[in-house]
Design an enzyme around this catalytic site. Structure first.
Site, PDB file in Angstrom:
ATOM      1  N   ASP A 171      -4.539  55.841   1.318  1.00 42.43           N
ATOM      2  CA  ASP A 171      -3.094  55.662   1.178  1.00 42.43           C
ATOM      3  C   ASP A 171      -2.723  55.595  -0.316  1.00 42.43           C
ATOM      4  O   ASP A 171      -3.400  54.923  -1.096  1.00 42.43           O
ATOM      5  CB  ASP A 171      -2.703  54.357   1.897  1.00 42.43           C
ATOM      6  CG  ASP A 171      -1.210  54.194   2.118  1.00 42.43           C
ATOM      7  OD1 ASP A 171      -0.515  55.220   2.217  1.00 42.43           O
ATOM      8  OD2 ASP A 171      -0.758  53.036   2.211  1.00 42.43           O
ATOM      9  N   HIS A 224       7.074  56.251   5.427  1.00 45.32           N
ATOM     10  CA  HIS A 224       6.462  55.097   4.752  1.00 45.32           C
ATOM     11  C   HIS A 224       7.430  53.920   4.811  1.00 45.32           C
ATOM     12  O   HIS A 224       8.620  54.093   5.026  1.00 45.32           O
ATOM     13  CB  HIS A 224       6.168  55.440   3.281  1.00 45.32           C
ATOM     14  CG  HIS A 224       4.924  56.244   3.095  1.00 45.32           C
ATOM     15  ND1 HIS A 224       3.808  55.751   2.455  1.00 45.32           N
ATOM     16  CD2 HIS A 224       4.608  57.502   3.472  1.00 45.32           C
ATOM     17  CE1 HIS A 224       2.868  56.682   2.443  1.00 45.32           C
ATOM     18  NE2 HIS A 224       3.325  57.759   3.048  1.00 45.32           N
ATOM     19  N   SER A 236       7.703  48.531   7.632  1.00 42.54           N
ATOM     20  CA  SER A 236       7.930  47.084   7.807  1.00 42.54           C
ATOM     21  C   SER A 236       9.382  46.761   7.502  1.00 42.54           C
ATOM     22  O   SER A 236       9.918  47.205   6.482  1.00 42.54           O
ATOM     23  CB  SER A 236       7.044  46.276   6.859  1.00 42.54           C
ATOM     24  OG  SER A 236       5.704  46.350   7.253  1.00 42.54           O
ATOM     25  N   ALA A 281       2.449  48.134   6.738  1.00 41.11           N
ATOM     26  CA  ALA A 281       1.528  47.277   5.982  1.00 41.11           C
ATOM     27  C   ALA A 281       2.011  45.828   5.953  1.00 41.11           C
ATOM     28  O   ALA A 281       1.369  44.916   6.482  1.00 41.11           O
ATOM     29  CB  ALA A 281       1.347  47.806   4.555  1.00 41.11           C
TER      30      ALA A 281
HETATM   31  P1  13P Z   1       5.464  48.569   4.490  1.00 37.71           P
HETATM   32  O1  13P Z   1       4.630  47.604   3.697  1.00 37.71           O
HETATM   33  O2  13P Z   1       6.912  48.465   4.220  1.00 37.71           O
HETATM   34  O3  13P Z   1       5.129  48.475   5.952  1.00 37.71           O
HETATM   35  O4  13P Z   1       5.023  50.034   4.015  1.00 37.71           O
HETATM   36  C1  13P Z   1       3.760  50.543   4.375  1.00 37.71           C
HETATM   37  C2  13P Z   1       3.428  51.839   3.708  1.00 37.71           C
HETATM   38  O5  13P Z   1       4.248  52.685   3.465  1.00 37.71           O
HETATM   39  C3  13P Z   1       2.017  52.069   3.365  1.00 37.71           C
HETATM   40  O6  13P Z   1       1.832  53.276   2.707  1.00 37.71           O
HETATM   41 ZN    ZN Z   2       3.554  53.930   1.579  1.00 42.19          ZN
HETATM   42 NA    NA Z   3       9.264  48.326   4.363  1.00 40.63          NA
END
Ligand code: 13P
Ligand code: ZN
Ligand code: NA
Length: 283
Positions: free
Chosen positions: A81, A207, A210, A231
């Site tokens: 990532d 992406h 969250s 994430a």
């Molecule tokens: P978040 O932390 O907002 O869920 O984003 C995750 C992400 O894009 C990982 O590449």
């Molecule tokens: Zn990301």
């Molecule tokens: Na987010």
């Protein structure tokens, strides 16, 4: 064994769901993700940032992910990532990684294309697939911090040219999501996403999921996002439960005990996100 993300994303694109990509950091978080995905018969992507590899080691993460992929019969990919360094990507590909993101979103358009082309060549000759990003998400993902002022949305016509010239397998788009949680509910640019999808045929990646309401993520999936990255909400659920357990049990010192409620709390979020992605019972 571990797979690349080509078939799983094309199947999701065709059938109108998304493959969840969960950021993992260690044995426990990998266990939670693959166990839950297997119970729900969902394909799953284990995502690791450069910061995670710095913490846990590329070799350790690779080995744990490989063990997981042997243990379960759902498709499991280990995915790099937000990688910016070609040497890091090379090292992981040599260890057997089959899915990489090269993030050149901070570079000018032509430079982004050149870097991505190099990675596509390296990856494809090793059976690995490549995700790239055009436009730039704000917020924070590990060591990657982008001020709102430096974030910008994906331009549909530029995206079309970018995909054609680089040969990437999937494209991360910036349509108003950000890494981490939001100060106020984000306004997503669905029209822009629709326009991108009309001119770009490869799977699109969302992406920063969250903090985005379920209905909004669902709408993005409907409009062509078939990989959704999560994430921060996993980190929060895990650490909140761990903190509470340690407060409630001030003498606790056994990781086999204090990790358990943290894993259970994270599992609940993983389950909800898999359901949000509509990837249940696809395998
Ligand atoms: P978040 O932390 O907002 O869920 O984003 C995750 C992400 O894009 C990982 O590449
Ligand atoms: Zn990301
Ligand atoms: Na987010």
């Amino acid at each position: 064994c571990l797979v690349n993300t080509k078939d799983m994303l094309l199947k999701a694109q065709k059938e109108g769901y998304a493959v969840p990509a969960f950021n993992i950091h260690n044995l426990e978080t990998i266990q939670v993700v693959v166990e839950t995905a297997s119970e729900l018969r969902s394909p799953v992507i284990l995502a690791a940032t450069p910061g995670t590899f710095k913490y846990a080691g590329r070799d350790y993460i690779q080995a744990i992910a490989e063990t997981a992929a042997k243990k379960y019969s759902i498709p499991i990919a280990l995915h790099l990532d937000h990688h910016e360094n070609i040497e890091d990507i090379k090292e992981s590909i040599e260890l057997g990684t089959k899915s990489v993101m090269i993030d050149g979103s901070h570079l000018p358009f032509e430079e982004n294309i050149q870097v991505v082309k190099q990675v596509v060549e390296l990856a494809h000759s090793n059976g690995a697939t490549v995700e790239a990003e055009l436009g730039r998400l704000g917020g924070q993902e590990d060591d990657l911090v982008v001020d709102d002022a430096d974030s910008y949305y994906t331009d549909p016509q530029a995206a079309k040219e970018f995909v054609e010239r680089t040969g990437v397998d999937s494209l991360a788009v910036a349509i108003g999501t950000a890494h981490g949680l939001y100060k106020s509910a984000p306004k997503l640019d669905f029209n822009r996403l629709r326009e991108i999808r009309e001119v770009v045929s490869v799977p699109l990646v969302l992406h920063g999921a969250s903090g985005i309401p379920f209905e909004d993520v669902r709408k993005c999936i409907e409009l062509g996002c078939c990989k959704v990255n999560i994430a921060t909400e996993l980190k929060i659920s895990f650490s909140n439960a761990l903190r509470q357990y340690l407060i409630d049990h001030p003498n606790a010192n056994d990781p086999r005990k204090y990790m358990e409620p943290a894993k259970q709390a994270m599992k609940q979020v993983v389950k909800e996100k898999i359901e949000m992605c509509m990837s249940v019972n696809r395998y």
